[in-house]
Design a protein around this motif. Sequence first.
Motif, PDB file in Angstrom:
ATOM      1  N   SER A  88       0.960  -1.158  -0.136  1.00 30.01           N
ATOM      2  CA  SER A  88      -0.046  -0.023   0.144  1.00 30.01           C
ATOM      3  C   SER A  88       0.960   1.201   0.207  1.00 30.01           C
ATOM      4  O   SER A  88       2.123   1.153   0.239  1.00 30.01           O
ATOM      5  CB  SER A  88      -0.947   0.123   1.385  1.00 30.01           C
ATOM      6  OG  SER A  88      -0.154   0.243   2.637  1.00 30.01           O
ATOM      7  N   PRO A  89       0.308   2.363  -0.305  1.00 30.96           N
ATOM      8  CA  PRO A  89       1.253   3.681  -0.749  1.00 30.96           C
ATOM      9  C   PRO A  89       1.765   3.944   0.770  1.00 30.96           C
ATOM     10  O   PRO A  89       3.113   4.420   0.793  1.00 30.96           O
ATOM     11  CB  PRO A  89       0.182   4.592  -0.777  1.00 30.96           C
ATOM     12  CG  PRO A  89      -0.912   4.079  -1.974  1.00 30.96           C
ATOM     13  CD  PRO A  89      -1.011   2.476  -0.877  1.00 30.96           C
ATOM     14  N   GLN A  90       1.171   3.897   1.904  1.00 28.12           N
ATOM     15  CA  GLN A  90       1.819   4.354   3.133  1.00 28.12           C
ATOM     16  C   GLN A  90       3.011   3.224   3.727  1.00 28.12           C
ATOM     17  O   GLN A  90       3.761   3.810   3.974  1.00 28.12           O
ATOM     18  CB  GLN A  90       0.710   4.369   4.127  1.00 28.12           C
ATOM     19  CG  GLN A  90      -0.110   5.489   4.141  1.00 28.12           C
ATOM     20  CD  GLN A  90      -1.111   5.458   5.168  1.00 28.12           C
ATOM     21  OE1 GLN A  90      -2.261   4.592   5.532  1.00 28.12           O
ATOM     22  NE2 GLN A  90      -1.082   6.366   6.388  1.00 28.12           N
ATOM     23  N   ASP A  92       4.992   1.475   1.435  1.00 29.15           N
ATOM     24  CA  ASP A  92       5.801   1.890   0.465  1.00 29.15           C
ATOM     25  C   ASP A  92       6.660   3.026   1.150  1.00 29.15           C
ATOM     26  O   ASP A  92       7.923   3.156   1.037  1.00 29.15           O
ATOM     27  CB  ASP A  92       4.967   2.368  -0.843  1.00 29.15           C
ATOM     28  CG  ASP A  92       4.488   1.254  -1.494  1.00 29.15           C
ATOM     29  OD1 ASP A  92       4.504   0.122  -1.272  1.00 29.15           O
ATOM     30  OD2 ASP A  92       3.692   1.511  -2.381  1.00 29.15           O
ATOM     31  N   TRP A  93       5.876   4.100   1.345  1.00 27.80           N
ATOM     32  CA  TRP A  93       6.703   5.197   2.141  1.00 27.80           C
ATOM     33  C   TRP A  93       7.498   4.908   3.203  1.00 27.80           C
ATOM     34  O   TRP A  93       8.668   5.341   3.162  1.00 27.80           O
ATOM     35  CB  TRP A  93       5.538   6.348   2.529  1.00 27.80           C
ATOM     36  CG  TRP A  93       6.251   7.373   3.390  1.00 27.80           C
ATOM     37  CD1 TRP A  93       7.010   8.499   2.726  1.00 27.80           C
ATOM     38  CD2 TRP A  93       6.118   7.588   4.750  1.00 27.80           C
ATOM     39  NE1 TRP A  93       7.242   9.102   3.947  1.00 27.80           N
ATOM     40  CE2 TRP A  93       7.014   8.821   5.200  1.00 27.80           C
ATOM     41  CE3 TRP A  93       5.450   6.593   5.698  1.00 27.80           C
ATOM     42  CZ2 TRP A  93       6.800   8.887   6.349  1.00 27.80           C
ATOM     43  CZ3 TRP A  93       5.685   7.275   7.094  1.00 27.80           C
ATOM     44  CH2 TRP A  93       6.533   8.293   7.385  1.00 27.80           C
ATOM     45  N   THR A 196       3.495  12.218   0.697  1.00 27.13           N
ATOM     46  CA  THR A 196       3.002  12.804  -0.400  1.00 27.13           C
ATOM     47  C   THR A 196       4.229  13.172  -1.269  1.00 27.13           C
ATOM     48  O   THR A 196       4.645  14.106  -1.290  1.00 27.13           O
ATOM     49  CB  THR A 196       2.080  14.003  -0.311  1.00 27.13           C
ATOM     50  OG1 THR A 196       1.070  13.813   0.692  1.00 27.13           O
ATOM     51  CG2 THR A 196       1.657  14.629  -1.717  1.00 27.13           C
ATOM     52  N   TRP A 199       7.156   9.117  -6.980  1.00 22.51           N
ATOM     53  CA  TRP A 199       8.503   8.341  -7.089  1.00 22.51           C
ATOM     54  C   TRP A 199       9.158   8.392  -8.201  1.00 22.51           C
ATOM     55  O   TRP A 199      10.419   8.141  -8.008  1.00 22.51           O
ATOM     56  CB  TRP A 199       7.638   6.832  -7.114  1.00 22.51           C
ATOM     57  CG  TRP A 199       6.942   6.440  -5.857  1.00 22.51           C
ATOM     58  CD1 TRP A 199       5.449   6.679  -5.451  1.00 22.51           C
ATOM     59  CD2 TRP A 199       7.528   6.276  -4.614  1.00 22.51           C
ATOM     60  NE1 TRP A 199       5.591   6.151  -3.967  1.00 22.51           N
ATOM     61  CE2 TRP A 199       6.518   5.950  -3.491  1.00 22.51           C
ATOM     62  CE3 TRP A 199       8.948   6.003  -4.087  1.00 22.51           C
ATOM     63  CZ2 TRP A 199       6.850   5.729  -2.406  1.00 22.51           C
ATOM     64  CZ3 TRP A 199       9.122   5.637  -2.800  1.00 22.51           C
ATOM     65  CH2 TRP A 199       8.197   5.437  -1.889  1.00 22.51           C
ATOM     66  N   CYS A 227       6.552   1.030  -7.241  1.00 22.75           N
ATOM     67  CA  CYS A 227       5.868   1.969  -6.969  1.00 22.75           C
ATOM     68  C   CYS A 227       5.546   2.924  -8.023  1.00 22.75           C
ATOM     69  O   CYS A 227       4.402   3.612  -8.471  1.00 22.75           O
ATOM     70  CB  CYS A 227       6.394   3.108  -5.735  1.00 22.75           C
ATOM     71  SG  CYS A 227       6.504   2.296  -4.052  1.00 22.75           S
ATOM     72  N   ARG A 230       3.259   0.915 -10.516  1.00 23.84           N
ATOM     73  CA  ARG A 230       1.897   0.419 -10.153  1.00 23.84           C
ATOM     74  C   ARG A 230       0.874   1.299 -10.771  1.00 23.84           C
ATOM     75  O   ARG A 230       1.067   2.767 -10.665  1.00 23.84           O
ATOM     76  CB  ARG A 230       1.979   0.636  -8.665  1.00 23.84           C
ATOM     77  CG  ARG A 230       0.788   0.072  -7.872  1.00 23.84           C
ATOM     78  CD  ARG A 230       0.525   0.239  -6.392  1.00 23.84           C
ATOM     79  NE  ARG A 230       1.510  -0.539  -5.805  1.00 23.84           N
ATOM     80  CZ  ARG A 230       2.355  -0.164  -4.733  1.00 23.84           C
ATOM     81  NH1 ARG A 230       2.202   0.887  -4.209  1.00 23.84           N
ATOM     82  NH2 ARG A 230       3.269  -1.297  -4.399  1.00 23.84           N
ATOM     83  N   LYS A 232      -2.122   3.973 -10.964  1.00 21.07           N
ATOM     84  CA  LYS A 232      -2.583   4.982 -10.241  1.00 21.07           C
ATOM     85  C   LYS A 232      -3.872   4.842  -9.748  1.00 21.07           C
ATOM     86  O   LYS A 232      -4.648   4.271 -10.786  1.00 21.07           O
ATOM     87  CB  LYS A 232      -2.444   6.469 -10.903  1.00 21.07           C
ATOM     88  CG  LYS A 232      -0.955   6.681 -11.215  1.00 21.07           C
ATOM     89  CD  LYS A 232       0.148   6.777  -9.951  1.00 21.07           C
ATOM     90  CE  LYS A 232       1.371   7.214 -10.112  1.00 21.07           C
ATOM     91  NZ  LYS A 232       1.920   6.296 -11.015  1.00 21.07           N
TER      92      LYS A 232
END
Length: 233
Positions: A88-90, A92-93, A196, A199, A227, A230, A232
């Motif tokens: 998930s994006p979070q 990943d970050w 935010t 990538w 990322c 992936r 959007k």
Amino acid sequence: MTALSRDGAIKTISRTMDNLPQAEFDDDQVREFVMMVFASFGVMRKQDTWAPPPTRELLDSLEDYDFDRTLLRQQTELYINYYKSMQSPQIDWLLANLMICAEVVATAKAWKHQSWLQHGRIRWRRVAFSAILFFINWGLWLGLALVINSFLGTTVFLAWVGATIVYCFNAWRVRRRNALLLADMAAVYEATRSATLSWSVIWDVLSKTRDKGAVWDSELYRLVEICISRPKI
């Protein structure tokens, strides 16, 4: 700046998996993965939240950060290759920021960046010790130079002085190059302090610092590639 707690990471992964037709992993596996990720940076300080500190604060407090980079790389590799349904994006970050931060800290420690500072305060004992070593070294150099001049002549003495100048100049060049590279690496870290982010931009700055001599973990490059590719949402 973004922060993510251990429980928040677990809930994020659980929500991601809830959207799948069939969950590949149970709650215990999710919790174990998150616990291992957080253990890579917070086990000694009992941290349950990762909030990336400002770059200056990070570099002024290097001794406060002790990453288990092997564990972090292992968990990132699992996340990339096996825990695809957890992605998930979070998360990943979180992994990208931790890996970049760990590399910046390790590099700064190896190059003894501002070792005379801690939490923005001068460490007078270390400064005094460094000053004593400085005067001892140059005192020995001066004594040896006088001996060379007295017993071996002016020519050898001038060669000794010239060699010293070349050595000092090269040492200064290395320190300057390292300082500039560390500043570039710290800029990469700063760019990932917020979830935010772009990538593609992160990939570009990673590549630029790599061309200058920075060494980033291969798992980090693979994570950024995923990322970027992936779709959007």
